[in-house]
Design an enzyme around this catalytic site. Structure first.
Site, PDB file in Angstrom:
ATOM      1  N   TYR A 113       0.844  -1.192   0.000  1.00  0.00           N
ATOM      2  CA  TYR A 113       0.000   0.000   0.000  1.00  0.00           C
ATOM      3  C   TYR A 113       0.888   1.254   0.000  1.00  0.00           C
ATOM      4  O   TYR A 113       1.531   1.583   0.980  1.00  0.00           O
ATOM      5  CB  TYR A 113      -0.948   0.024   1.199  1.00  0.00           C
ATOM      6  CG  TYR A 113      -1.909  -1.156   1.293  1.00  0.00           C
ATOM      7  CD1 TYR A 113      -2.209  -1.937   0.175  1.00  0.00           C
ATOM      8  CD2 TYR A 113      -2.523  -1.486   2.497  1.00  0.00           C
ATOM      9  CE1 TYR A 113      -3.086  -3.011   0.261  1.00  0.00           C
ATOM     10  CE2 TYR A 113      -3.401  -2.549   2.593  1.00  0.00           C
ATOM     11  CZ  TYR A 113      -3.673  -3.309   1.470  1.00  0.00           C
ATOM     12  OH  TYR A 113      -4.538  -4.372   1.570  1.00  0.00           O
ATOM     13  N   HIS A 181       0.199 -11.766   1.370  1.00  0.00           N
ATOM     14  CA  HIS A 181      -0.805 -10.966   0.656  1.00  0.00           C
ATOM     15  C   HIS A 181      -1.372 -11.715  -0.557  1.00  0.00           C
ATOM     16  O   HIS A 181      -2.570 -11.675  -0.836  1.00  0.00           O
ATOM     17  CB  HIS A 181      -0.174  -9.638   0.216  1.00  0.00           C
ATOM     18  CG  HIS A 181      -1.136  -8.514   0.096  1.00  0.00           C
ATOM     19  ND1 HIS A 181      -0.772  -7.200   0.231  1.00  0.00           N
ATOM     20  CD2 HIS A 181      -2.467  -8.497  -0.142  1.00  0.00           C
ATOM     21  CE1 HIS A 181      -1.847  -6.429   0.070  1.00  0.00           C
ATOM     22  NE2 HIS A 181      -2.881  -7.189  -0.163  1.00  0.00           N
ATOM     23  N   SER A 261     -12.506  -5.131   1.890  1.00  0.00           N
ATOM     24  CA  SER A 261     -13.453  -4.353   1.072  1.00  0.00           C
ATOM     25  C   SER A 261     -14.898  -4.697   1.446  1.00  0.00           C
ATOM     26  O   SER A 261     -15.723  -4.994   0.575  1.00  0.00           O
ATOM     27  CB  SER A 261     -13.224  -4.614  -0.427  1.00  0.00           C
ATOM     28  OG  SER A 261     -11.909  -4.273  -0.812  1.00  0.00           O
ATOM     29  N   PRO A 262     -15.241  -4.634   2.737  1.00  0.00           N
ATOM     30  CA  PRO A 262     -16.575  -5.078   3.171  1.00  0.00           C
ATOM     31  C   PRO A 262     -17.711  -4.227   2.615  1.00  0.00           C
ATOM     32  O   PRO A 262     -18.860  -4.661   2.614  1.00  0.00           O
ATOM     33  CB  PRO A 262     -16.505  -4.978   4.700  1.00  0.00           C
ATOM     34  CG  PRO A 262     -15.444  -3.956   4.970  1.00  0.00           C
ATOM     35  CD  PRO A 262     -14.434  -4.124   3.874  1.00  0.00           C
ATOM     36  N   LEU A 263     -17.376  -3.021   2.125  1.00  0.00           N
ATOM     37  CA  LEU A 263     -18.402  -2.174   1.500  1.00  0.00           C
ATOM     38  C   LEU A 263     -18.271  -2.223  -0.020  1.00  0.00           C
ATOM     39  O   LEU A 263     -18.739  -1.316  -0.713  1.00  0.00           O
ATOM     40  CB  LEU A 263     -18.260  -0.725   1.999  1.00  0.00           C
ATOM     41  CG  LEU A 263     -18.399  -0.533   3.517  1.00  0.00           C
ATOM     42  CD1 LEU A 263     -18.102   0.918   3.905  1.00  0.00           C
ATOM     43  CD2 LEU A 263     -19.801  -0.930   3.985  1.00  0.00           C
ATOM     44  N   ARG A 265     -15.532  -1.741  -1.760  1.00  0.00           N
ATOM     45  CA  ARG A 265     -14.709  -0.577  -2.130  1.00  0.00           C
ATOM     46  C   ARG A 265     -15.521   0.714  -2.127  1.00  0.00           C
ATOM     47  O   ARG A 265     -15.344   1.585  -2.958  1.00  0.00           O
ATOM     48  CB  ARG A 265     -14.072  -0.809  -3.511  1.00  0.00           C
ATOM     49  CG  ARG A 265     -13.169  -2.029  -3.544  1.00  0.00           C
ATOM     50  CD  ARG A 265     -12.769  -2.461  -4.931  1.00  0.00           C
ATOM     51  NE  ARG A 265     -11.938  -3.652  -4.870  1.00  0.00           N
ATOM     52  CZ  ARG A 265     -12.395  -4.886  -4.740  1.00  0.00           C
ATOM     53  NH1 ARG A 265     -13.703  -5.097  -4.663  1.00  0.00           N
ATOM     54  NH2 ARG A 265     -11.588  -5.912  -4.666  1.00  0.00           N
ATOM     55  N   GLY A 266     -16.445   0.790  -1.175  1.00  0.00           N
ATOM     56  CA  GLY A 266     -17.243   2.003  -1.006  1.00  0.00           C
ATOM     57  C   GLY A 266     -18.595   1.935  -1.713  1.00  0.00           C
ATOM     58  O   GLY A 266     -19.506   2.680  -1.371  1.00  0.00           O
ATOM     59  N   PHE A 267     -18.749   1.042  -2.669  1.00  0.00           N
ATOM     60  CA  PHE A 267     -19.964   1.032  -3.487  1.00  0.00           C
ATOM     61  C   PHE A 267     -21.233   0.858  -2.640  1.00  0.00           C
ATOM     62  O   PHE A 267     -22.242   1.528  -2.859  1.00  0.00           O
ATOM     63  CB  PHE A 267     -19.880  -0.088  -4.538  1.00  0.00           C
ATOM     64  CG  PHE A 267     -21.017  -0.072  -5.509  1.00  0.00           C
ATOM     65  CD1 PHE A 267     -21.111   0.918  -6.472  1.00  0.00           C
ATOM     66  CD2 PHE A 267     -22.015  -1.033  -5.450  1.00  0.00           C
ATOM     67  CE1 PHE A 267     -22.175   0.955  -7.362  1.00  0.00           C
ATOM     68  CE2 PHE A 267     -23.079  -1.011  -6.332  1.00  0.00           C
ATOM     69  CZ  PHE A 267     -23.167  -0.015  -7.288  1.00  0.00           C
TER      70      PHE A 267
END
Ligand SMILES: NC(=O)c1ccc[n+]([C@@H]2O[C@H](COP(=O)([O-])OP(=O)(O)OC[C@H]3O[C@@H](n4cnc5c(N)ncnc54)[C@H](OP(=O)(O)O)[C@@H]3O)[C@@H](O)[C@H]2O)c1
Length: 387
Positions: A113, A181, A261-263, A265-267
């Site tokens: 990252y 990773h 990314s539980p959302l 990636r924001g979507f």
């Protein structure tokens, strides 16, 4: 797993058995006998007892690999990498301290990252709390002179070197949880597990985990050095780990699961639409099939279902998305990322809502009836997962 089997599985484990009759703040909690309301105090910090009383803890892994963490963690990635513009370093550090202040004890970063900038930020912001928070990081993606090469390198000497460098950037002498990773096709997982075993014996790391791997790899790795957590993508629009046996293997072997990314990636937070532009220099979503305007337009139907579900319950779509993950198992700890205090608070408030298993099932069915348009990864990224 078919719906019938899933139902059986749920009732066998007794998850959420009594949730329907229990008061709001506890509805996610009673299903989860490992989850404890905590009254832990942050030495000298300004945490209000009210906020802290609400934070729940969960245990990832078992036996000597166990790690107790807050029920919701914090993904640090987007503060420097892949999520477009972000506040300056001071602002990010302030927000990370707000998360600590609210009882978050799991923070997730990785060498790739930035590369490196995210670990440096996490080290600067969080090392002063190292006695009470866990900063987990990840090795595997090759980084040369501060740049990712796109290759994997999990050879023993590289893992050792990455470990030493991560320790320095994180300003600590022991990494609480070190994940591979991505799988390295040139290094058998048994060799990676062996290197990790040595690093644990030396005290450089305390536990380990794997990302986006198959059940076969999990079993081989766990037999040599017990795993604390598997970290893979999991949310209402991507439920592969329910189908490929990974969640079942975690349950069977006593390994925790960290949905990244539980959302989506924001979507699923509802702030992205077909007109959203992503920073061309710092956002991988622009290259993901699921984030192309056509796909976003079609998939908005799913966000609408979450919003509709939340409306009568006083929940936002983010809270619906995170609550759905939390009720799946007591050893699941999502790590949403944010750059905003308001979103942090909204996400942490998820644990306060009352939703019964039947209602979650209803939501799940409504979402499952809508086809998801666009793959989660492009062809190149897809080649790196599932081994
Ligand atoms: N192991 C792996 O291969 C892997 C891969 C990807 C990610 N991860 C880890 O998972 C963490 C989270 O993943 P992610 O950042 O991809 O996805 P995410 O947590 O699903 O979504 C983050 C995005 O959601 C937005 N958001 C957060 N809370 C919101 C809310 N309440 N309402 C509306 N929008 C909200 C954030 O924007 P704002 O800043 O505007 O809130 C941010 O852009 C990362 O930080 C990283 O540690 C691991």
């Amino acid at each position: 797993m078919g719906n019938k089997n899933k139902q059986k599985d749920i009732s066998r484990r007794g998850f959420l058995k009594t949730a329907a009759t229990i008061s709001a703040a506890l509805t996610i909690q009673p299903a989860i006998n490992k989850v404890k309301a905590t009254s832990a105090a942050l030495n000298g910090k300004s945490t209000s007892p009210e906020t802290f009383r609400k934070m729940q803890h969960r245990t990832l892994g078992s036996g000597r690999a166990a790690m107790e963490v807050s029920a919701l963690g914090f993904g640090v990635m987007g503060m420097t990498y892949n999520r477009s513009q972000h506040p300056d370093k001071k602002g990010c550090i302030r927000l990370l301290h707000e998360a600590v202040d609210r009882g978050v004890t799991l923070f997730d970063t990785a060498i790739i990252y930035g590369p490196l900038t995210n670990e440096l930020l996490a080290g600067e912001a969080l090392s002063e709390f190292k006695d009470r928070v866990n900063v987990t990081t990840k090795f595997g993606h090759e980084v040369i002179d501060g740049k990712g090469t796109g290759r994997q390198d999990s050879r023993p000497e590289t893992v050792r070197r990455y470990c030493e460098e991560s320790l320095r950037r994180l300003r600590t002498d022991s990494i609480p949880l070190f994940y591979q990773h991505r799988f390295d096709r040139n290094v058998p997982i048994e060799d990676v597990a062996g290197t990790i075993s040595d690093l644990i014996k030396e005290g450089k790391i305390q536990r380990w985990g794997l990302c986006e791997v198959s059940v076969e790899t999990i079993r081989k790795a766990h037999a040599i050095q017990p795993l604390t957590a598997i970290q893979s993508e999991y949310h209402l629009m991507h439920r592969l780990v329910e189908e490929n046996g990974v969640l079942d293997a975690c349950r069977e072997l006593g390994i925790g699961f960290v949905p990244y990314s539980p959302l989506n990636r924001g979507f699923l937070g509802g702030c992205i639409n077909e007109y959203t532009t992503f920073d061309p220099n710092n956002d991988n979503r622009q290259a993901l099939p699921r984030f192309q305007p056509e796909a976003i337009r079609a998939n908005m139907r799913i966000v609408n279902v979450l919003q509709q579900f939340g409306r009568t319950r006083g929940m936002t779509s983010s809270q619906v998305a995170l609550g759905w993950l939390l009720q799946k198992a007591p050893w699941i700890v999502p790590i949403p990322g944010t750059t905003k205090l308001s979103h942090l608070e909204e996400n942490l408030q998820t644990i306060e809502f009352s939703v019964t298993p039947e209602e979650w099932k209803e939501l799940e069915n409504m979402v499952a009836a809508i086809p998801v348009i666009g793959d989660r990864y492009n062809a190149e990224q897809q080649k790196q997962v599932g081994f």
